[in-house]
Design a protein around this motif. Structure first.
Motif, PDB file in Angstrom:
ATOM      1  N   VAL A 442       0.860  -1.193   0.000  1.00  0.00           N
ATOM      2  CA  VAL A 442       0.000   0.000   0.000  1.00  0.00           C
ATOM      3  C   VAL A 442       0.894   1.239   0.000  1.00  0.00           C
ATOM      4  O   VAL A 442       1.685   1.443   0.938  1.00  0.00           O
ATOM      5  N   PHE A 443       0.774   2.045  -1.052  1.00  0.00           N
ATOM      6  CA  PHE A 443       1.443   3.350  -1.103  1.00  0.00           C
ATOM      7  C   PHE A 443       0.376   4.419  -0.930  1.00  0.00           C
ATOM      8  O   PHE A 443      -0.649   4.410  -1.613  1.00  0.00           O
ATOM      9  N   ASP A 444       0.616   5.329  -0.011  1.00  0.00           N
ATOM     10  CA  ASP A 444      -0.382   6.360   0.319  1.00  0.00           C
ATOM     11  C   ASP A 444       0.290   7.725   0.313  1.00  0.00           C
ATOM     12  O   ASP A 444       1.287   7.931   1.019  1.00  0.00           O
ATOM     13  N   GLN A 445      -0.222   8.625  -0.514  1.00  0.00           N
ATOM     14  CA  GLN A 445       0.270  10.004  -0.539  1.00  0.00           C
ATOM     15  C   GLN A 445      -0.916  10.942  -0.343  1.00  0.00           C
ATOM     16  O   GLN A 445      -1.909  10.865  -1.064  1.00  0.00           O
ATOM     17  N   GLU A 446      -0.787  11.802   0.657  1.00  0.00           N
ATOM     18  CA  GLU A 446      -1.874  12.739   0.941  1.00  0.00           C
ATOM     19  C   GLU A 446      -1.300  14.103   1.276  1.00  0.00           C
ATOM     20  O   GLU A 446      -0.302  14.214   1.995  1.00  0.00           O
ATOM     21  N   VAL A 447      -1.922  15.148   0.735  1.00  0.00           N
ATOM     22  CA  VAL A 447      -1.566  16.523   1.055  1.00  0.00           C
ATOM     23  C   VAL A 447      -2.857  17.225   1.467  1.00  0.00           C
ATOM     24  O   VAL A 447      -3.855  17.188   0.734  1.00  0.00           O
ATOM     25  N   ARG A 448      -2.848  17.861   2.641  1.00  0.00           N
ATOM     26  CA  ARG A 448      -4.064  18.509   3.107  1.00  0.00           C
ATOM     27  C   ARG A 448      -3.749  19.846   3.757  1.00  0.00           C
ATOM     28  O   ARG A 448      -2.636  20.087   4.231  1.00  0.00           O
ATOM     29  N   LEU A 449      -4.763  20.712   3.790  1.00  0.00           N
ATOM     30  CA  LEU A 449      -4.679  22.034   4.391  1.00  0.00           C
ATOM     31  C   LEU A 449      -5.800  22.204   5.397  1.00  0.00           C
ATOM     32  O   LEU A 449      -6.893  21.660   5.228  1.00  0.00           O
ATOM     33  N   ARG A 450      -5.531  22.972   6.443  1.00  0.00           N
ATOM     34  CA  ARG A 450      -6.589  23.362   7.367  1.00  0.00           C
ATOM     35  C   ARG A 450      -6.236  24.710   7.960  1.00  0.00           C
ATOM     36  O   ARG A 450      -5.087  25.172   7.876  1.00  0.00           O
ATOM     37  N   ASN A 451      -7.239  25.343   8.573  1.00  0.00           N
ATOM     38  CA  ASN A 451      -7.050  26.648   9.187  1.00  0.00           C
ATOM     39  C   ASN A 451      -7.019  26.474  10.696  1.00  0.00           C
ATOM     40  O   ASN A 451      -8.068  26.388  11.341  1.00  0.00           O
ATOM     41  N   PRO A 452      -5.824  26.398  11.308  1.00  0.00           N
ATOM     42  CA  PRO A 452      -5.756  26.107  12.745  1.00  0.00           C
ATOM     43  C   PRO A 452      -6.248  27.243  13.620  1.00  0.00           C
ATOM     44  O   PRO A 452      -6.567  27.027  14.785  1.00  0.00           O
ATOM     45  N   ALA A 453      -6.294  28.458  13.078  1.00  0.00           N
ATOM     46  CA  ALA A 453      -6.700  29.605  13.885  1.00  0.00           C
ATOM     47  C   ALA A 453      -8.181  29.930  13.738  1.00  0.00           C
ATOM     48  O   ALA A 453      -8.649  30.937  14.265  1.00  0.00           O
ATOM     49  N   ALA A 454      -8.908  29.098  12.999  1.00  0.00           N
ATOM     50  CA  ALA A 454     -10.320  29.374  12.767  1.00  0.00           C
ATOM     51  C   ALA A 454     -11.103  29.369  14.069  1.00  0.00           C
ATOM     52  O   ALA A 454     -10.911  28.511  14.923  1.00  0.00           O
ATOM     53  N   ARG A 455     -11.970  30.336  14.202  1.00  0.00           N
ATOM     54  CA  ARG A 455     -12.814  30.402  15.392  1.00  0.00           C
ATOM     55  C   ARG A 455     -14.219  29.880  15.112  1.00  0.00           C
ATOM     56  O   ARG A 455     -14.754  29.079  15.859  1.00  0.00           O
ATOM     57  N   SER A 456     -14.826  30.329  14.023  1.00  0.00           N
ATOM     58  CA  SER A 456     -16.195  29.925  13.733  1.00  0.00           C
ATOM     59  C   SER A 456     -16.281  28.843  12.669  1.00  0.00           C
ATOM     60  O   SER A 456     -17.249  28.091  12.645  1.00  0.00           O
ATOM     61  N   PHE A 457     -15.272  28.748  11.776  1.00  0.00           N
ATOM     62  CA  PHE A 457     -15.334  27.759  10.705  1.00  0.00           C
ATOM     63  C   PHE A 457     -14.005  27.016  10.627  1.00  0.00           C
ATOM     64  O   PHE A 457     -13.003  27.557  10.187  1.00  0.00           O
ATOM     65  N   ASP A 458     -14.030  25.787  11.092  1.00  0.00           N
ATOM     66  CA  ASP A 458     -12.842  24.931  11.063  1.00  0.00           C
ATOM     67  C   ASP A 458     -12.993  23.982   9.883  1.00  0.00           C
ATOM     68  O   ASP A 458     -13.993  23.273   9.778  1.00  0.00           O
ATOM     69  N   TRP A 459     -12.005  23.924   9.017  1.00  0.00           N
ATOM     70  CA  TRP A 459     -12.116  23.079   7.835  1.00  0.00           C
ATOM     71  C   TRP A 459     -10.804  22.383   7.524  1.00  0.00           C
ATOM     72  O   TRP A 459      -9.732  22.785   7.966  1.00  0.00           O
ATOM     73  N   ILE A 460     -10.924  21.333   6.747  1.00  0.00           N
ATOM     74  CA  ILE A 460      -9.772  20.593   6.256  1.00  0.00           C
ATOM     75  C   ILE A 460     -10.095  20.171   4.835  1.00  0.00           C
ATOM     76  O   ILE A 460     -11.242  19.818   4.516  1.00  0.00           O
ATOM     77  N   ALA A 461      -9.098  20.245   3.933  1.00  0.00           N
ATOM     78  CA  ALA A 461      -9.291  19.860   2.544  1.00  0.00           C
ATOM     79  C   ALA A 461      -7.987  19.305   2.013  1.00  0.00           C
ATOM     80  O   ALA A 461      -6.896  19.715   2.437  1.00  0.00           O
ATOM     81  N   GLY A 462      -8.086  18.361   1.085  1.00  0.00           N
ATOM     82  CA  GLY A 462      -6.853  17.782   0.582  1.00  0.00           C
ATOM     83  C   GLY A 462      -7.050  16.916  -0.643  1.00  0.00           C
ATOM     84  O   GLY A 462      -8.167  16.743  -1.153  1.00  0.00           O
TER      85      GLY A 462
END
Length: 790
Positions: A442-462
């Motif tokens: 199993v080879f797995d490659q993932e790149v993701r972003l999130r906003n750690p300082a978010a107060r009202s909207f916390d999200w992650i995308a990748g």
């Protein structure tokens, strides 16, 4: 063992010449009084995101007005998130947990930071402190650090103290014991499949994708392989996320995920710990185990290395009459090596692991010779070799947090079976051995972003790329002939876009949603006898989730979640298979849960769930002993599970967990003959009760615990000609742990009642139609383990 501090992130822009002067000045600014003074015991609802110590102290000071001093430059460490702390002292306790530092009150609105002495860090926390922090446990299974109390999901956290094994080093068997919602096929360590919350499908070891995704840290270990059963040595915790996890983990997570979180390299302190143990098994012989953990900082708080090595020689307990006694003796050896680099605000983790496991014989019995004996026959040895390499980079980009994960996992599982009753069908004569050799990558490659300082909207995308391959060869041989029975290869390339977000409508109510769009290219190629089969297809599908979390009152959270997951279909190359092509199956699940804490002495979590499972993929045992996959029909699974933690006294903890469910086929596939419609392997009821007592004895910290584990009745297969029943049964365990900061002693007993109950009615696919098979519980085993930290 000492709790390890999190990674250090020194400021990269400081010049070498002026670093100490600037750091000293920065610490004075960071810990000074930045707001109007208030009493430190004033009530607040303090929320501080995870970050550097300087950032967290500034946020704490702005919210409460307290000042925090430190002798010298402020330590460059990362702190944990604070969620709903009611005082500055509680907030400091949360943010510094596990960091190696503590805060001492020096006045009504002031504190002093100091490093925790090493011996004190080794002391176990009191039950009350542990329970008080239960709502603030930080989990990472959802690919971001978040408070357990704030998550609209059913997540179990199992700590190392609860994974004690009489053999000295525990694995998936100890995890299964602690969690009622987790089930395992008991074929043998390294060959089992895990099932969560009633999603049971393939206990016989077919080629369909696993229903539970297994990870170590950020690395995905399996696609369609069995559980590699990595030794649980030097781990921080195991996180188990229940229910379909399609949006974040893609295909193959229809039941949930199991994530092993290892202890990370300590960037500050050099340490060495060694453990050795010996155990005796009734009707068996001696087990011995050893482990060693070394941590070495490499560059003044900017990098470190952590190395782990272990071995176990585990006693057998199954006798082949007229042959070898205690034949299923097992040997395990392995290790991990991890490097952490934190030269600036970026963190780089590089790691690898190897493990080899070999059993001299299988662990099932048949015939009427007794609970631990079977007629003499060929030895059925099994071997599993596993390797893992992982590379993780994390840091800030334009105010966001970027994480890149690259991992490569490999397994080779080899099993031998005595197939003499089927010699005529297999093209052999007389005593016949079948060898099943499977290799998984199993080879797995993932790149993701999130906003750690978010107060009202916390999200992650990748974005994600998974490439998995399976190569299998099955051959039969007698004294003079070897016959190739089956050759099978599968290659899967899955690319995906995924995202998940949570919007806080107010301080008490949050809603969230997630989705994953993926494209999978699947190529199956097989040979049975002289016939070749080739199938290739590309599918584009999606998975989604939606959730709401309501803080109904202080200490009370209510959540609802709906989610879907998908698992691709495939081909059977065996002509006898009911279906030459089996369809994809998919799940849609809803759950309603609550988390309640009362006065820091009682915590209750419950989840009611219902799952609709379409085109259930199930194992099919063919007449020649090979296993195919078919669609059994549509199933409905619903039930309730819960956990209660109670502190009747300051030093006593009572934990109780349970699962009650109905997991059955509702509509059968046309032509399928199903007698028992319950889904195979998974029990309809399961429970775990554990009572622990903390105490002091002659300067030693002590913890005594007793537990009982109950697993309800199950059955083996939808096939009425193959089906076997397993009755419900209970096992008892106990442990006594002592530590004085440097030395530790553990006395552990498994299966105290010496139950020989059947845990799994299967062992050998080539003989099961001739005789009923039983897998007895491992007999009573008592072990002592001694550890030393330097």
């Amino acid at each position: 063992m000492a709790t390890q501090p999190p990674a250090i992130s020194p400021k990269s822009w400081l010049s070498t010449r002026g670093r100490w002067t600037a750091a000293f000045a920065w610490s004075l600014v960071a810990v000074s009084v930045l707001a109007w003074p208030q009493p430190a015991i004033a009530a607040y609802s303090i929320v501080i995101p995870a970050g550097t110590l300087a950032q967290s102290l500034r946020s704490l000071s702005s919210q409460t007005g307290v000042s925090v001093g430190f002798a010298g430059s402020l330590p460059n460490i990362r702190t944990k998130a604070v969620h709903g702390a009611r005082s500055a002292a509680e907030a400091l306790s949360q943010m510094l947990a596990g960091s190696g530092y503590r805060a001492i009150a020096t006045g009504q609105s002031s504190f002093r930071l100091e490093r925790v002495p090493k011996a004190e860090r080794l002391e176990p926390p009191s039950p009350r402190d542990t329970n008080m922090e239960a709502a603030h446990i930080v989990v990472t299974a959802l690919k971001r650090r978040a408070s357990l109390f704030s998550l609209p999901a059913t997540i179990a956290i199992i700590k190392p103290d609860d994974l004690q094994s009489a053999s000295g080093i525990g694995g998936s068997d100890t995890l299964d014991r602690e969690l009622p919602s987790l089930s395992t096929s008991d074929v043998g360590a390294g060959r089992n499949r895990l099932f969560l919350r009633g999603i049971g499908d393939g206990p016989l070891g077919g080629y369909n994708q696993s229903s539970v995704a297994i990870l170590m840290d950020e690395a995905r270990l399996t696609y369609d392989a069995p559980d590699p059963d990595w030794a649980l040595v030097d781990i921080d915790r195991v996180e188990v996320l229940e229910g379909p996890q399609g949006p974040l983990y893609g295909t193959g997570a229809i039941g949930g995920i199991v994530k092993i979180v290892t202890r990370q390299p300590d960037l500050v302190e050099t340490s060495l710990s060694a453990n050795a143990g010996v155990a005796i098994t009734r009707d068996g012989d001696l087990t011995n185990s050893q482990s060693l953990v070394l941590n070495v900082p490499l560059a003044d708080g900017k990098s470190a290395m952590r190395a782990v090595t272990y071995r176990v020689d585990r006693a057998g307990w199954i006798d082949n009459v007229g042959g070898k006694g205690d034949g299923n003796r097992e040997r395990l050896a392995g290790g991990r090596l991890n490097f952490k680099f934190a030269p600036s605000r970026w963190t780089v983790d590089i790691g690898g692991a190897v493990q080899s496991r070999g059993a001299g014989d299988s662990q099932y019995v048949d015939g009427d010779l007794g609970p631990l004996k079977r007629p003499g026959r060929l030895r059925e040895a099994g071997d599993l070799d596993a390797t893992l390499a992982m590379f993780t980079v994390s840091g800030p980009v334009a105010g966001l947090e970027l994480t890149s994960v690259t991992s490569l996992s490999k397994q080779e599982a080899v099993a031998a079976y005595d197939a003499t009753p089927l010699a005529g069908l297999l093209g052999t004569s007389g005593v016949t051995k079948v060898t099943d050799d499977r290799r998984y990558t199993v080879f797995d490659q993932e790149v993701r972003l999130r906003n750690p300082a978010a107060r009202s909207f916390d999200w992650i995308a990748g974005v994600s790329l998974i490439k998995a391959s399976t190569d299998s060869k099955v051959s039969a041989e007698d004294a003079s002939t070897k016959v190739d029975r089956l050759s099978f290869s599968r290659s899967v390339m899955e690319t995906a876009l995924f995202g998940e977000g949570t919007y806080k409508i107010n301080s008490r109510l949050a809603i969230g949603a997630g989705g994953r769009l993926f494209s999978s290219r699947i190529e199956d190629e097989g040979r049975y006898g002289g016939d070749d089969t080739l199938e290739g297809k590309t599918i584009v599908r999606g998975s989604a989730s939606a959730a709401v979390n309501w803080q109904a009152a202080p200490g009370t959270a209510i959540f609802a979640r709906a989610s879907t997951a998908y698992r691709p279909g495939g081909i059977n190359v065996q002509p006898e298979a009911t279906q030459q092509k089996y369809e994809a199956d998919e799940l849609a699940s809803i759950e309603l849960g609550t988390h309640v804490t009362v006065d820091g002495i009682l915590a209750i979590s419950t989840t009611a769930f219902a799952t609709q499972w379409k085109h259930v993929q199930a194992d099919e045992l063919l007449g020649d002993g090979l296993v195919a996959t078919r669609n059994a029909g549509d199933a409905l699974n619903y039930g309730i599970e819960g956990k209660l933690s109670w502190l009747p006294t300051a030093s006593t903890t009572v934990n109780f967990g349970f699962l009650l469910q109905s997991s059955r086929l509702q509509d059968e596939t046309p032509g399928a003959e199903v007698d028992d419609k319950r889904l195979p392997v998974v029990p309809q009821t399961a429970a775990r009760l554990k009572i622990a007592k903390e105490f002091m004895f002659a300067g030693w910290n002590g913890r005594a615990a007793v537990g009982v584990d109950y697993e309800g009745a199950t059955h083996l297969s939808f096939d009425p000609t193959l089906d076997r029943r397993t009755r419900g049964h209970a096992t008892f365990d106990a442990s006594l742990l002592l530590s004085n900061g440097l030395w530790s002693i553990g006395l552990v007993a498994d299966n105290l009642g010496n139950s020989t109950a059947d845990s799994f009615a299967f062992g050998n696919p080539y003989r099961i139609r001739d005789d009923a098979q039983r897998t007895p519980e491992r007999p009573r085993t008592i072990g002592i383990n001694i550890g030393r930290t330097f």
